[in-house]
Design a protein around this motif. Structure first.
Motif, PDB file in Angstrom:
ATOM      1  N   UNK A 109       0.834  -1.209   0.000  1.00 23.18           N
ATOM      2  CA  UNK A 109       0.000   0.000   0.000  1.00 23.18           C
ATOM      3  C   UNK A 109       0.870   1.262   0.000  1.00 23.18           C
ATOM      4  N   UNK A 110       0.511   2.180  -0.863  1.00 22.66           N
ATOM      5  CA  UNK A 110       1.253   3.434  -0.947  1.00 22.66           C
ATOM      6  C   UNK A 110       0.302   4.608  -0.751  1.00 22.66           C
ATOM      7  N   UNK A 111       0.856   5.693  -0.238  1.00 22.07           N
ATOM      8  CA  UNK A 111       0.075   6.921  -0.066  1.00 22.07           C
ATOM      9  C   UNK A 111       1.016   8.103  -0.290  1.00 22.07           C
ATOM     10  N   UNK A 112       0.741   8.819  -1.377  1.00 20.97           N
ATOM     11  CA  UNK A 112       1.481  10.042  -1.678  1.00 20.97           C
ATOM     12  C   UNK A 112       0.615  11.222  -1.276  1.00 20.97           C
ATOM     13  N   UNK A 113       1.208  12.223  -0.658  1.00 23.52           N
ATOM     14  CA  UNK A 113       0.481  13.444  -0.301  1.00 23.52           C
ATOM     15  C   UNK A 113       1.225  14.622  -0.916  1.00 23.52           C
ATOM     16  N   UNK A 114       0.487  15.415  -1.680  1.00 32.73           N
ATOM     17  CA  UNK A 114       1.066  16.564  -2.382  1.00 32.73           C
ATOM     18  C   UNK A 114       0.405  17.858  -1.943  1.00 32.73           C
ATOM     19  N   UNK A 115       1.190  18.900  -1.832  1.00 29.99           N
ATOM     20  CA  UNK A 115       0.658  20.259  -1.667  1.00 29.99           C
ATOM     21  C   UNK A 115       0.309  20.759  -3.052  1.00 29.99           C
ATOM     22  N   UNK A 116      -0.885  21.341  -3.174  1.00 31.09           N
ATOM     23  CA  UNK A 116      -1.364  21.803  -4.473  1.00 31.09           C
ATOM     24  C   UNK A 116      -1.139  23.306  -4.592  1.00 31.09           C
ATOM     25  N   UNK A 117      -0.564  23.721  -5.719  1.00 30.10           N
ATOM     26  CA  UNK A 117      -0.397  25.143  -6.023  1.00 30.10           C
ATOM     27  C   UNK A 117      -0.915  25.385  -7.443  1.00 30.10           C
ATOM     28  N   UNK A 118      -1.788  26.386  -7.590  1.00 31.31           N
ATOM     29  CA  UNK A 118      -2.293  26.744  -8.919  1.00 31.31           C
ATOM     30  C   UNK A 118      -1.179  27.324  -9.759  1.00 31.31           C
TER      31      UNK A 118
END
Length: 152
Positions: A109-118
């Motif tokens: 199981x993998x989980x990537x978390x990204x900060x979103x910038x427009x």
């Protein structure tokens, strides 16, 4: 009965107030509709924006096609080689995050978390290493490192 001049004045006065009221009401409704339409067009949340386009996903110099659907399913790949993931968008302290979950190259199981910038016609996604799981950080999958999404 009123003398003729008084009746004319009363009719003119009532007509004028009715006319002013009607114009004010019509103007008020027009402004409300304009503001609502403007808000609806200008205020698309990130999930709707992601779901409304196919994206060129660029990571480590490689570009693939990404498609986000309304059931939180993400498809990434080219031609017949597509991989499926689930995704979730969350917000904390005015920062939006994109979480991508699935199975890694070794079925862990993998989980990537990204900060979103427009950015212009797309998004920059910065990997948040503190929130991503260890399997994701050690994987050689499509999502290691920062990502750029551009409308196709």
């Amino acid at each position: 009965m009123f003398p003729r001049a008084q009746r004319r004045q009363a009719l003119r006065s009532s007509w004028l107030s009715w006319s002013v009221w009607l114009k004010a009401t019509v103007l008020k409704k027009a402004v409300q509709r304009f503001l609502l339409i403007g808000y609806g067009v200008g205020h698309k949340d990130t999930a709707n924006t992601l779901q409304s386009h196919e994206w060129a996903l660029t990571n480590n110099g490689q570009t693939q096609t990404a498609k986000f659907d309304k059931s939180n399913h993400l498809s990434v790949g080219q031609g017949d080689m597509k991989y499926s993931y689930s995704y979730k968008i969350s917000k904390k302290n005015d920062q939006e995050y994109l979480t991508i979950s699935g199975k890694g190259s070794m079925s862990e199981p993998i989980k990537y978390v990204y900060k979103i910038a427009d950015k212009d016609k797309g998004f920059d996604l910065t990997l948040d290493k503190d929130k991503s799981n260890r399997n994701a950080l050690n994987d050689t999958d499509d999502f290691v490192g920062d990502i750029q999404l551009a409308e196709k």
